[in-house]
Structure formats: C-alpha cells, structure tokens
Scaffold this active site. Structure first.
Site, PDB file in Angstrom:
ATOM      1  N   ASP A 121       0.879  -1.171   0.000  1.00  0.00           N
ATOM      2  CA  ASP A 121       0.000   0.000   0.000  1.00  0.00           C
ATOM      3  C   ASP A 121       0.911   1.213   0.000  1.00  0.00           C
ATOM      4  OD1 ASP A 121      -2.397  -1.436   0.156  1.00  0.00           O
ATOM      5  OD2 ASP A 121      -2.249  -1.620   2.324  1.00  0.00           O
ATOM      6  N   ASP A 178     -13.591  -3.571  -1.783  1.00  0.00           N
ATOM      7  CA  ASP A 178     -13.539  -3.442  -0.325  1.00  0.00           C
ATOM      8  C   ASP A 178     -14.985  -3.574   0.153  1.00  0.00           C
ATOM      9  OD1 ASP A 178     -10.837  -2.839  -0.586  1.00  0.00           O
ATOM     10  OD2 ASP A 178     -11.229  -0.692  -0.756  1.00  0.00           O
TER      11      ASP A 178
END
Length: 253
Positions: A11, A130
């Site tokens: 990330d 998500d």
C-alpha cells in the site's frame, strides 16, 4: 491441482509503503522498491501495488515507482489506485505492470471494466472490492474511496456484474478484518466463491500461518494476500510456503 498463490501487498502513499488497521492509522513501513525485491527473493508468486491515496498530482510519482519496481522483479505485478481511464491503465501497463486493479473507478464507471477487458484482455483486469458487513448481518456492502464511502451496493450483486463485464479476477478485502490479524473473512469469501468462477484473492486479516492454511483448506480463495505480516518480518513468504506444503496444500516453492 492449481498451486495456491501467496501475494504480498504494497500500500503506497506519497511513494512510501504504509500500513494501517481497518484502513486508518497509516504508518510508514518502507521503500516499495526494496520491499518488492525482498518479496521476489523470498519467492512471492505475485505482487500487488496499491496507490491508496492516489490523486492527480501524485500520478507521475506512482508511474516512476511502478517503473522502478517492475525493473527490479520478475513476477506478475498488479497495480491499482486512481486508475480512472483507459489512458491511466495504459500508462501503468507501459511502466511495467502485468495487471491493473480497478476499485472506486469501476463502481463509478462500470464500463471501464468492459473497455479494459476488451482492449487488454480479461486476465489483465482485477476487480478490487472493499466490503463491509451490514449492521443487520444480512450481507455486505461495497465501500469505496479507501473505506470512506459506503455505496450501499450489495457485494454479491457487484461481483456478478463485474465478472459479467469482463473482470478476470476478484481481489476481495474485508474492511472488518483488515489489519486486525484475526484471520480472513471466510464467510464473506465463501459467499463470493459460491457465485463466481473467476479466481478470488483473499485480503484483510491474516495474522498467522494457520490463517493462510485455513483460507485454502476451506477452498474460499485461490490466492492469499498479506501486508503487515511480511512488512514487519513476522513471517517470510518462504515460511508460509514451506508450512503450506507440509499441510499438503499445493504451492510453488
């Protein structure tokens, strides 16, 4: 039998790798190029690189980082974050990515999945989702913008739509388990597994060797993604693969 894949995830924010819990409290953990090389040497099957705060201003920085990572590793490499157009997708593929991950942009413009699959092939388009359990536990909602906006869309309906448009793989992150290290969200993964035949990558919540085994033994995913475990050297990719092989789970050593 197809081997199961172990995928470290980077990330990236402002050119540095970060990690948080439930998508917040981000801490810097290292340099993306150095970490990518480390995971390549440890035998990772693939790498996922997500520009988690992608903005227009940061786009060129990300392309440079993608180029640096791609030139230092020889394994499939997926890039996502802020890709809104076919031109954006072209740019990161040219920079060295093998696949692209579409998340918020695909929700806002589902046609991007279809166009991307048509131009670059289904195998190149990873639909990243998500999802968060609804309060009444009746299912899961799709959440976008790094966990900040609940779309109200049903997860399973979106998976079916995304795959019908041409997504060749699903990267499924549970916001409820992300960074908590209590294990993958098996219930959510199973629900998605039941309705699609494209490969599913489990993401969010891995905290131990047992969690990797569990996700494959229950056959709810084709690949397992992890971040903090690898970033903080709690486990190496090799540790995971040796353990899985001993458990009779097919992996590429």
């Amino acid at each position: 039998m197809l081997t199961k894949r172990i995928i470290p995830c980077l990330d990236v924010k402002n050119g540095k790798v970060v990690k948080g819990i439930n998508f917040v409290g981000l801490k810097e953990v290292g340099d993306p190029v150095e970490l990518a090389q480390k995971y390549y040497e440890q035998g990772a099957d693939e790498l996922v690189f997500l520009d988690i705060t992608a903005t227009h201003e940061g786009r060129d920085t990300m392309v440079q980082v993608v180029e640096q990572v791609a030139s230092s590793i020889y394994m499939p490499f997926t890039v996502g974050g802020g890709l809104k157009t076919i031109e954006d997708i072209k740019r990161v593929l040219r920079a060295g990515a093998d696949k692209v991950s579409l998340n918020s942009a695909a929700v806002k413009n589902p046609d991007l999945i279809a166009q991307g699959a048509q131009i670059f092939g289904n195998q190149c388009i990873v639909l990243a989702i998500d999802a968060k359990a609804r309060d009444d536990q009746s299912g899961w909602n799709v959440v976008i913008h790094g966990g900040r906006i609940d779309t109200g869309m049903d997860l399973l309906e979106w998976v079916q739509k995304g795959v019908s448009l041409g997504a060749g793989e699903i990267l499924l992150t549970s916001m409820d388990t992300d960074g908590v290290k209590q294990g993958y969200d098996l219930k959510m993964l199973q629900a998605v597994r039941n309705i699609t035949n494209v490969p599913v990558i489990a993401s969010g919540g891995c905290g131990s060797l047992e969690h990797f085994a569990e996700v494959f033994e229950t056959d709810v995913a084709d690949a397992a993604l992890a971040a903090s475990l690898f970033h903080y050297d709690e486990l190496s990719v090799q540790d995971v693969k040796v353990y899985l092989q001993k458990k009779g789970i097919p992996v590429r050593l």
